[in-house]
Design an enzyme around this catalytic site. Structure first.
Site, PDB file in Angstrom:
ATOM      1  N   LYS A 177       0.891  -1.174   0.000  1.00  0.00           N
ATOM      2  CA  LYS A 177       0.000   0.000   0.000  1.00  0.00           C
ATOM      3  C   LYS A 177       0.920   1.212   0.000  1.00  0.00           C
ATOM      4  O   LYS A 177       1.574   1.514   0.985  1.00  0.00           O
ATOM      5  CB  LYS A 177      -0.897  -0.029   1.238  1.00  0.00           C
ATOM      6  CG  LYS A 177      -2.239   0.678   1.052  1.00  0.00           C
ATOM      7  CD  LYS A 177      -2.141   2.162   0.866  1.00  0.00           C
ATOM      8  CE  LYS A 177      -1.945   2.898   2.178  1.00  0.00           C
ATOM      9  NZ  LYS A 177      -1.652   4.346   1.969  1.00  0.00           N
ATOM     10  N   GLU A 252       7.421  -0.242  12.809  1.00  0.00           N
ATOM     11  CA  GLU A 252       8.513   0.715  12.944  1.00  0.00           C
ATOM     12  C   GLU A 252       7.857   2.084  13.063  1.00  0.00           C
ATOM     13  O   GLU A 252       7.326   2.620  12.105  1.00  0.00           O
ATOM     14  CB  GLU A 252       9.399   0.584  11.707  1.00  0.00           C
ATOM     15  CG  GLU A 252      10.794   1.062  11.950  1.00  0.00           C
ATOM     16  CD  GLU A 252      10.925   2.491  11.550  1.00  0.00           C
ATOM     17  OE1 GLU A 252      10.580   3.352  12.396  1.00  0.00           O
ATOM     18  OE2 GLU A 252      11.335   2.753  10.424  1.00  0.00           O
ATOM     19  N   CYS A 286      12.457   8.785  10.656  1.00  0.00           N
ATOM     20  CA  CYS A 286      12.067   8.128  11.910  1.00  0.00           C
ATOM     21  C   CYS A 286      13.204   8.136  12.918  1.00  0.00           C
ATOM     22  O   CYS A 286      12.976   8.271  14.103  1.00  0.00           O
ATOM     23  CB  CYS A 286      11.571   6.721  11.645  1.00  0.00           C
ATOM     24  SG  CYS A 286      12.596   5.823  10.495  1.00  0.00           S
ATOM     25  N   GLU A 386       7.315  13.309  18.852  1.00  0.00           N
ATOM     26  CA  GLU A 386       7.987  13.382  17.563  1.00  0.00           C
ATOM     27  C   GLU A 386       7.451  14.596  16.777  1.00  0.00           C
ATOM     28  O   GLU A 386       6.244  14.730  16.610  1.00  0.00           O
ATOM     29  CB  GLU A 386       7.701  12.088  16.788  1.00  0.00           C
ATOM     30  CG  GLU A 386       8.421  11.964  15.483  1.00  0.00           C
ATOM     31  CD  GLU A 386       8.279  10.571  14.869  1.00  0.00           C
ATOM     32  OE1 GLU A 386       7.141  10.095  14.720  1.00  0.00           O
ATOM     33  OE2 GLU A 386       9.313   9.967  14.540  1.00  0.00           O
TER      34      GLU A 386
HETATM   35  P1  NAI Z   1       0.425   7.366   9.295  1.00  0.00           P
HETATM   36  O1  NAI Z   1       1.049   6.387  10.209  1.00  0.00           O
HETATM   37  O2  NAI Z   1      -1.025   7.632   9.501  1.00  0.00           O
HETATM   38  O3  NAI Z   1       0.637   6.902   7.756  1.00  0.00           O
HETATM   39  C1  NAI Z   1       1.633   6.011   7.321  1.00  0.00           C
HETATM   40  C2  NAI Z   1       1.040   5.025   6.338  1.00  0.00           C
HETATM   41  O4  NAI Z   1      -0.020   4.304   6.981  1.00  0.00           O
HETATM   42  C3  NAI Z   1       0.397   5.645   5.084  1.00  0.00           C
HETATM   43  O5  NAI Z   1       0.638   4.794   3.981  1.00  0.00           O
HETATM   44  C4  NAI Z   1      -1.082   5.648   5.427  1.00  0.00           C
HETATM   45  O6  NAI Z   1      -1.905   5.607   4.289  1.00  0.00           O
HETATM   46  C5  NAI Z   1      -1.213   4.379   6.212  1.00  0.00           C
HETATM   47  N1  NAI Z   1      -2.365   4.343   7.139  1.00  0.00           N
HETATM   48  C6  NAI Z   1      -2.928   5.383   7.824  1.00  0.00           C
HETATM   49  N2  NAI Z   1      -3.936   4.952   8.593  1.00  0.00           N
HETATM   50  C7  NAI Z   1      -4.050   3.619   8.394  1.00  0.00           C
HETATM   51  C8  NAI Z   1      -4.898   2.599   8.908  1.00  0.00           C
HETATM   52  N3  NAI Z   1      -5.860   2.873   9.791  1.00  0.00           N
HETATM   53  N4  NAI Z   1      -4.713   1.323   8.494  1.00  0.00           N
HETATM   54  C9  NAI Z   1      -3.728   1.032   7.620  1.00  0.00           C
HETATM   55  N5  NAI Z   1      -2.894   1.944   7.091  1.00  0.00           N
HETATM   56  C10 NAI Z   1      -3.039   3.224   7.478  1.00  0.00           C
HETATM   57  O7  NAI Z   1       1.281   8.702   9.395  1.00  0.00           O
HETATM   58  P2  NAI Z   1       0.900  10.184   8.924  1.00  0.00           P
HETATM   59  O8  NAI Z   1      -0.518  10.481   9.311  1.00  0.00           O
HETATM   60  O9  NAI Z   1       1.248  10.316   7.500  1.00  0.00           O
HETATM   61  O10 NAI Z   1       1.939  11.050   9.764  1.00  0.00           O
HETATM   62  C11 NAI Z   1       1.679  11.376  11.125  1.00  0.00           C
HETATM   63  C12 NAI Z   1       2.932  11.234  11.953  1.00  0.00           C
HETATM   64  O11 NAI Z   1       3.372   9.889  11.932  1.00  0.00           O
HETATM   65  C13 NAI Z   1       4.145  12.032  11.523  1.00  0.00           C
HETATM   66  O12 NAI Z   1       4.104  13.349  11.961  1.00  0.00           O
HETATM   67  C14 NAI Z   1       5.261  11.251  12.162  1.00  0.00           C
HETATM   68  O13 NAI Z   1       5.379  11.631  13.508  1.00  0.00           O
HETATM   69  C15 NAI Z   1       4.785   9.826  12.083  1.00  0.00           C
HETATM   70  N6  NAI Z   1       5.381   9.115  10.938  1.00  0.00           N
HETATM   71  C16 NAI Z   1       6.492   8.343  11.162  1.00  0.00           C
HETATM   72  C17 NAI Z   1       7.118   7.712  10.123  1.00  0.00           C
HETATM   73  C18 NAI Z   1       8.319   6.870  10.356  1.00  0.00           C
HETATM   74  O14 NAI Z   1       9.180   6.774   9.495  1.00  0.00           O
HETATM   75  N7  NAI Z   1       8.412   6.187  11.477  1.00  0.00           N
HETATM   76  C19 NAI Z   1       6.655   7.860   8.732  1.00  0.00           C
HETATM   77  C20 NAI Z   1       5.456   8.643   8.607  1.00  0.00           C
HETATM   78  C21 NAI Z   1       4.866   9.251   9.683  1.00  0.00           C
END
Ligand code: NAI
Ligand code: MG
Length: 483
Positions: A177, A252, A286, A386
């Site tokens: 995805k 992660e 991250c 974060e």
């Molecule tokens: P998110 O965790 O919501 O999104 C990451 C991925 O998960 C995207 O592909 C999204 O479509 C998917 N996703 C979202 N909700 C989902 C669900 N209920 N079920 C399955 N997949 C789902 O992160 P977002 O909203 O883009 O960013 C928010 C915060 O998350 C950032 O400010 C940061 O702090 C953190 N983050 C950390 C990352 C890392 O590398 N550890 C990467 C991205 C965000």
């Protein structure tokens, strides 16, 4: 500037397809302008992709290959990507906002995963366990089958490459995805699959919203294993879905990682790490060095140096930044940029000082100045949560134990760093730091070869290194009674 197709499809069962949920506009972070349209998957698309992966999986057409053959195809996919770096990099820059040189580094990193895990395909050997006379016993590592991978937007190509290459190397089939903010360049993995002879169904790439396609994929009963990188709340919902189906997941979930700088550290070397540690990818990493915990005696001197690093960075459209240097691109979206800027204002209200940056640029696009906050105390929100932006919090300590206590004093535990010219001092800290990776005297020391993952709310499971291969296999023991 390269031409960009107006419409980008999903890739299911070896074919490019439209999405049941229509199309989504992908924006350019450097301008906020429309870049292209991406097909958006609905639940039926998720079902089709999982079915294709499962069909391929149970056919044995991929998992049954001799490992060296699988490894060659995986390696070839990396070479394919690398050969097209000049075409891909500008698109990655335009969809993700990062400088062109950072986009190139990301593509090289993505290719490197295919090289590394392609080479590992032949190494998944079981063992023979002695049971005394009358028995012969051995173990095999069987691929889980269908691996579901939910990818974040900060490194859309590298994160996909990280899990896909390892999963394919051991014989799994993948449903990916892709991130809805920058899904376009994932398309080149589909091209690589077609060009390099990966059987149809082994790699499916679907873009969709997290709450729709993402949630449907995580909860799909025919998924055997899940990999997720992103936020803690989303990680919790994915782990919950995995628990319902009793399948394992790798999470992660980011961090609030700290560098401890002792008074005997090489401060100049540390300052060049600050440039990478917090301003690489505009801090949307991250394992970013989002906190510095510095010994009081060298605090003021170090802060002067950090502020100079931050203020020297030119912030601009990534396309205008082809070469490595003192520069930084846009953040991914209006929401992420506004959130980071808001956290800086909140920190000021809590008593932190903005020693550098802190403001959004007065131009279209999602630009935040490289920011340094001083007088941050461990209990402030900005020291606990974060930011996921170019915002560094500086804290201070007097004795070594206090430094480790502050470093460990968040719910996270992804990485940590310790800077000292005394190895025994650094080793004492590295033993006590609660983090999956500890960097001594160089932030980001390590590579594709070194296992990576979190303690605490930073998640569980390990990506990278040989450890990651174990995410995609289950061990079967065969015990034979011999006459
Ligand atoms: P998110 O965790 O919501 O999104 C990451 C991925 O998960 C995207 O592909 C999204 O479509 C998917 N996703 C979202 N909700 C989902 C669900 N209920 N079920 C399955 N997949 C789902 O992160 P977002 O909203 O883009 O960013 C928010 C915060 O998350 C950032 O400010 C940061 O702090 C953190 N983050 C950390 C990352 C890392 O590398 N550890 C990467 C991205 C965000
Ligand atoms: Mg979210």
């Amino acid at each position: 500037m390269s031409d960009i197709a107006d419409y980008w499809q999903n890739f299911i069962d070896g074919a490019f397809v439209d999405g049941g949920a229509g199309r989504l506009a992908v924006l350019e972070p450097a301008t906020g302008a429309h870049l292209a349209n991406q097909a958006i998957a609905d639940k039926a698309d998720v079902d089709r992709a999982v079915a294709a992966a499962q069909r391929l999986s149970s056919s044995g057409a991929w998992s049954g290959l001799r490992p060296v053959e699988r490894g060659r195809i995986v390696r070839k996919m990396g070479e394919y990507i690398l050969e097209r770096i000049d075409d891909i990099a500008p698109i990655l820059t335009r969809e993700a906002g990062k400088p062109l040189w950072e986009a190139r580094l990301e593509i090289e990193g993505a290719a490197r995963y295919f090289e590394y895990y392609g080479n590992q395909a032949e190494t998944m050997e079981g063992r023979s366990i002695p049971l005394g006379d009358g028995y012969f016993d051995f173990t095999v590592h069987e691929p889980f089958g269908v691996s579901a991978q939910i990818i974040p937007w900060n490194y859309p190509m590298e994160m996909t490459a990280r899990s896909v290459s390892a999963a394919l190397a051991v014989g799994c089939a993948c449903v990916v995805k892709t991130p809805e903010l920058d899904p376009l360049t994932n398309r080149f993995f589909a091209d690589a699959a077609l060009a390099c002879g990966l059987p149809a169904g082994a790699l499916n790439l679907i873009c969709g919203f997290g709450k729709d396609a993402g949630a449907a994929l995580a909860a799909h009963p025919d998924v055997d294993q899940i990999v997720f990188t992103g936020s803690v709340p989303t990680g919790v919902s994915i782990a919950t879905a995995a628990a319902q189906n009793v399948v394992p997941c790798v999470l992660e979930l980011g961090g609030k990682s700290a560098a401890i700088v002792h008074d005997d550290a090489d401060l100049d070397a540390f300052l060049s790490d600050v440039r990478w540690g917090i301003y690489f990818n505009a801090g949307q990493v991250c394992s970013a060095m989002s906190r510095v915990i510095v010994q009081e005696k060298v605090h003021d001197k170090l802060v002067d140096g950090i502020v100079a690093v931050a203020e020297a960075l030119r912030v601009d459209d990534g396309l205008a930044l082809p070469e490595f240097g003192a520069n930084m691109g846009a953040m991914i979206s209006e929401a992420q940029c506004a959130r980071a800027a808001g956290m800086v204002s909140d920190a000021e209200r809590e008593g932190a000082q903005v020693a550098a940056g802190g403001r959004r640029l007065n131009r279209p696009g999602y630009f935040l100045e490289p920011t340094v906050l001083t007088d941050v105390s461990p209990d402030m929100m900005v020291a606990q949560n974060e930011v996921f932006g170019p915002v560094l919090s500086v804290l201070s300590f007097s004795d070594d134990d206090e430094a480790v206590r502050i470093a460990n004093g968040t719910t996270y535990g992804l990485v940590a760093g310790v800077y000292s010219s005394q190895l025994d001092r650094a080793m004492r800290a590295s033993k006590k730091l609660r983090a999956g990776q500890v960097f001594v005297n160089e932030w980001y020391a390590g590579g594709v070869e070194t296992p990576f993952g979190g303690f605490g709310k930073s998640g569980y499971g390990r990506e990278k290194g040989r450890e990651a291969l174990l995410n995609y296999v289950q061990t079967k023991n065969v015990a034979i009674k011999v006459g």
